[in-house]
Design a protein around this motif. Structure first.
Motif, PDB file in Angstrom:
ATOM      1  N   TRP A  58       0.836  -1.234   0.115  1.00 44.93           N
ATOM      2  CA  TRP A  58       0.028  -0.082   0.055  1.00 44.93           C
ATOM      3  C   TRP A  58       0.836   1.171  -0.187  1.00 44.93           C
ATOM      4  O   TRP A  58       0.539   2.315  -0.706  1.00 44.93           O
ATOM      5  CB  TRP A  58      -0.978  -0.065   1.244  1.00 44.93           C
ATOM      6  CG  TRP A  58      -1.781   1.114   1.407  1.00 44.93           C
ATOM      7  CD1 TRP A  58      -2.882   1.596   0.671  1.00 44.93           C
ATOM      8  CD2 TRP A  58      -1.638   2.234   2.282  1.00 44.93           C
ATOM      9  NE1 TRP A  58      -3.473   2.886   1.129  1.00 44.93           N
ATOM     10  CE2 TRP A  58      -2.713   3.116   2.066  1.00 44.93           C
ATOM     11  CE3 TRP A  58      -0.879   2.332   3.216  1.00 44.93           C
ATOM     12  CZ2 TRP A  58      -2.816   4.381   2.856  1.00 44.93           C
ATOM     13  CZ3 TRP A  58      -0.920   3.446   4.195  1.00 44.93           C
ATOM     14  CH2 TRP A  58      -2.003   4.299   3.933  1.00 44.93           C
ATOM     15  N   LEU A  59       1.901   1.108   0.901  1.00 47.56           N
ATOM     16  CA  LEU A  59       2.851   2.548   0.590  1.00 47.56           C
ATOM     17  C   LEU A  59       3.459   2.544  -0.523  1.00 47.56           C
ATOM     18  O   LEU A  59       3.801   3.813  -0.901  1.00 47.56           O
ATOM     19  CB  LEU A  59       4.072   2.208   1.820  1.00 47.56           C
ATOM     20  CG  LEU A  59       3.491   2.374   3.280  1.00 47.56           C
ATOM     21  CD1 LEU A  59       4.525   2.154   4.102  1.00 47.56           C
ATOM     22  CD2 LEU A  59       3.164   3.775   3.696  1.00 47.56           C
ATOM     23  N   LEU A  62       0.948   4.781  -2.572  1.00 43.11           N
ATOM     24  CA  LEU A  62       0.580   6.367  -2.234  1.00 43.11           C
ATOM     25  C   LEU A  62       1.254   7.304  -3.216  1.00 43.11           C
ATOM     26  O   LEU A  62       2.146   7.003  -3.920  1.00 43.11           O
ATOM     27  CB  LEU A  62       1.184   6.502  -1.139  1.00 43.11           C
ATOM     28  CG  LEU A  62       0.265   6.033   0.188  1.00 43.11           C
ATOM     29  CD1 LEU A  62       1.049   6.435   1.509  1.00 43.11           C
ATOM     30  CD2 LEU A  62      -1.281   6.388   0.120  1.00 43.11           C
ATOM     31  N   ALA A  63       0.694   8.674  -3.207  1.00 45.02           N
ATOM     32  CA  ALA A  63       1.110   9.608  -4.110  1.00 45.02           C
ATOM     33  C   ALA A  63       2.674   9.700  -3.647  1.00 45.02           C
ATOM     34  O   ALA A  63       2.968   9.943  -2.531  1.00 45.02           O
ATOM     35  CB  ALA A  63       0.495  10.769  -3.967  1.00 45.02           C
ATOM     36  N   HIS A  64       3.563   9.963  -4.576  1.00 41.16           N
ATOM     37  CA  HIS A  64       4.697  10.080  -4.623  1.00 41.16           C
ATOM     38  C   HIS A  64       5.379  11.449  -3.839  1.00 41.16           C
ATOM     39  O   HIS A  64       6.515  11.658  -3.159  1.00 41.16           O
ATOM     40  CB  HIS A  64       5.760   9.718  -5.432  1.00 41.16           C
ATOM     41  CG  HIS A  64       5.759   8.353  -5.899  1.00 41.16           C
ATOM     42  ND1 HIS A  64       6.567   7.394  -5.328  1.00 41.16           N
ATOM     43  CD2 HIS A  64       4.878   7.582  -6.644  1.00 41.16           C
ATOM     44  CE1 HIS A  64       6.356   6.364  -5.613  1.00 41.16           C
ATOM     45  NE2 HIS A  64       5.407   6.228  -6.656  1.00 41.16           N
ATOM     46  N   ASP A  65       4.641  12.483  -3.947  1.00 37.94           N
ATOM     47  CA  ASP A  65       4.767  13.754  -3.806  1.00 37.94           C
ATOM     48  C   ASP A  65       3.979  14.227  -2.290  1.00 37.94           C
ATOM     49  O   ASP A  65       3.923  15.208  -1.814  1.00 37.94           O
ATOM     50  CB  ASP A  65       4.532  14.928  -4.660  1.00 37.94           C
ATOM     51  CG  ASP A  65       2.924  14.689  -5.153  1.00 37.94           C
ATOM     52  OD1 ASP A  65       2.238  13.718  -4.719  1.00 37.94           O
ATOM     53  OD2 ASP A  65       2.544  15.620  -5.999  1.00 37.94           O
ATOM     54  N   SER A  66       3.209  13.105  -1.737  1.00 37.59           N
ATOM     55  CA  SER A  66       2.752  13.499  -0.525  1.00 37.59           C
ATOM     56  C   SER A  66       3.649  13.687   0.700  1.00 37.59           C
ATOM     57  O   SER A  66       4.437  12.307   1.106  1.00 37.59           O
ATOM     58  CB  SER A  66       1.402  12.393  -0.292  1.00 37.59           C
ATOM     59  OG  SER A  66       1.063  12.467   1.147  1.00 37.59           O
ATOM     60  N   PRO A  67       3.424  14.475   1.577  1.00 38.60           N
ATOM     61  CA  PRO A  67       4.102  14.535   2.826  1.00 38.60           C
ATOM     62  C   PRO A  67       3.931  13.571   3.801  1.00 38.60           C
ATOM     63  O   PRO A  67       4.587  13.140   4.532  1.00 38.60           O
ATOM     64  CB  PRO A  67       4.082  15.989   3.241  1.00 38.60           C
ATOM     65  CG  PRO A  67       2.612  16.350   2.636  1.00 38.60           C
ATOM     66  CD  PRO A  67       2.481  15.784   1.339  1.00 38.60           C
ATOM     67  N   LEU A  70       6.111  10.103   3.401  1.00 39.94           N
ATOM     68  CA  LEU A  70       7.569  10.054   4.101  1.00 39.94           C
ATOM     69  C   LEU A  70       7.252   9.376   5.809  1.00 39.94           C
ATOM     70  O   LEU A  70       8.060   8.621   6.126  1.00 39.94           O
ATOM     71  CB  LEU A  70       8.155  11.370   3.940  1.00 39.94           C
ATOM     72  CG  LEU A  70       9.617  11.182   4.599  1.00 39.94           C
ATOM     73  CD1 LEU A  70      10.503  10.250   3.905  1.00 39.94           C
ATOM     74  CD2 LEU A  70      10.392  12.714   4.432  1.00 39.94           C
ATOM     75  N   LYS A  71       6.222  10.093   6.143  1.00 47.82           N
ATOM     76  CA  LYS A  71       6.046   9.761   7.684  1.00 47.82           C
ATOM     77  C   LYS A  71       5.527   8.317   7.634  1.00 47.82           C
ATOM     78  O   LYS A  71       6.062   7.433   8.672  1.00 47.82           O
ATOM     79  CB  LYS A  71       4.906  10.602   8.347  1.00 47.82           C
ATOM     80  CG  LYS A  71       5.333  12.098   8.507  1.00 47.82           C
ATOM     81  CD  LYS A  71       4.374  12.877   8.960  1.00 47.82           C
ATOM     82  CE  LYS A  71       4.860  14.372   9.035  1.00 47.82           C
ATOM     83  NZ  LYS A  71       3.714  15.149   9.619  1.00 47.82           N
ATOM     84  N   LEU A  72       4.658   7.692   6.894  1.00 51.49           N
ATOM     85  CA  LEU A  72       4.140   6.646   6.898  1.00 51.49           C
ATOM     86  C   LEU A  72       5.181   5.522   6.558  1.00 51.49           C
ATOM     87  O   LEU A  72       5.478   4.418   7.196  1.00 51.49           O
ATOM     88  CB  LEU A  72       3.069   6.296   5.868  1.00 51.49           C
ATOM     89  CG  LEU A  72       1.711   6.863   6.498  1.00 51.49           C
ATOM     90  CD1 LEU A  72       0.830   6.819   5.077  1.00 51.49           C
ATOM     91  CD2 LEU A  72       1.145   6.148   7.555  1.00 51.49           C
ATOM     92  N   VAL A  73       6.107   5.826   5.543  1.00 44.88           N
ATOM     93  CA  VAL A  73       7.276   4.919   5.272  1.00 44.88           C
ATOM     94  C   VAL A  73       8.085   4.771   6.505  1.00 44.88           C
ATOM     95  O   VAL A  73       8.458   3.772   6.999  1.00 44.88           O
ATOM     96  CB  VAL A  73       8.067   5.418   4.072  1.00 44.88           C
ATOM     97  CG1 VAL A  73       9.314   4.838   3.858  1.00 44.88           C
ATOM     98  CG2 VAL A  73       7.240   5.206   2.760  1.00 44.88           C
ATOM     99  N   THR A  74       8.677   6.075   6.938  1.00 38.92           N
ATOM    100  CA  THR A  74       9.528   5.966   8.095  1.00 38.92           C
ATOM    101  C   THR A  74       8.797   5.210   9.430  1.00 38.92           C
ATOM    102  O   THR A  74       9.684   4.271  10.022  1.00 38.92           O
ATOM    103  CB  THR A  74       9.691   7.568   8.727  1.00 38.92           C
ATOM    104  OG1 THR A  74      10.445   8.106   7.583  1.00 38.92           O
ATOM    105  CG2 THR A  74      10.781   7.272   9.934  1.00 38.92           C
TER     106      THR A  74
END
Length: 91
Positions: A58-59, A62-67, A70-74
């Motif tokens: 799912w990650l 997600l839209a690549h330019d969404s701030p 980055l928080k979800l990936v981290t």
């Protein structure tokens, strides 16, 4: 007159977004394979790994330019790392 494919490549040189999406899919498949192998030896650890698979996939969607991305990936990387550390320390 340019084709639609040329316009797409101008907006995404080298098709980086497509390659990134494929990399996330490969990562999810790798986690699924490892989870299946671990599941044979330790059910709890295998289930933990397998529950991460849909989140990883799912990650990648997600839209690549969404701030928020980055928080979800981290957060996902941190959670998986902590789960792996817990499994390693208990076995």
């Amino acid at each position: 007159m340019t084709s639609g494919q040329d316009d797409h490549e101008d907006g995404d040189p080298g098709l980086a977004r497509a390659r990134t999406s494929l990399a996330w899919t490969r990562t999810a498949l790798s986690f699924a394979a490892v989870g299946g192998v671990v599941l044979k030896k330790d059910i709890i650890a295998g289930l933990i790994i397998l529950t991460a698979v849909p989140v990883i996939w799912w990650l990648g969607r997600l839209a690549h330019d969404s701030p928020v991305r980055l928080k979800l990936v981290t957060a996902t990387i941190l959670a998986i790392s902590l789960a792996a550390l817990a499994v390693a320390l208990t076995h």
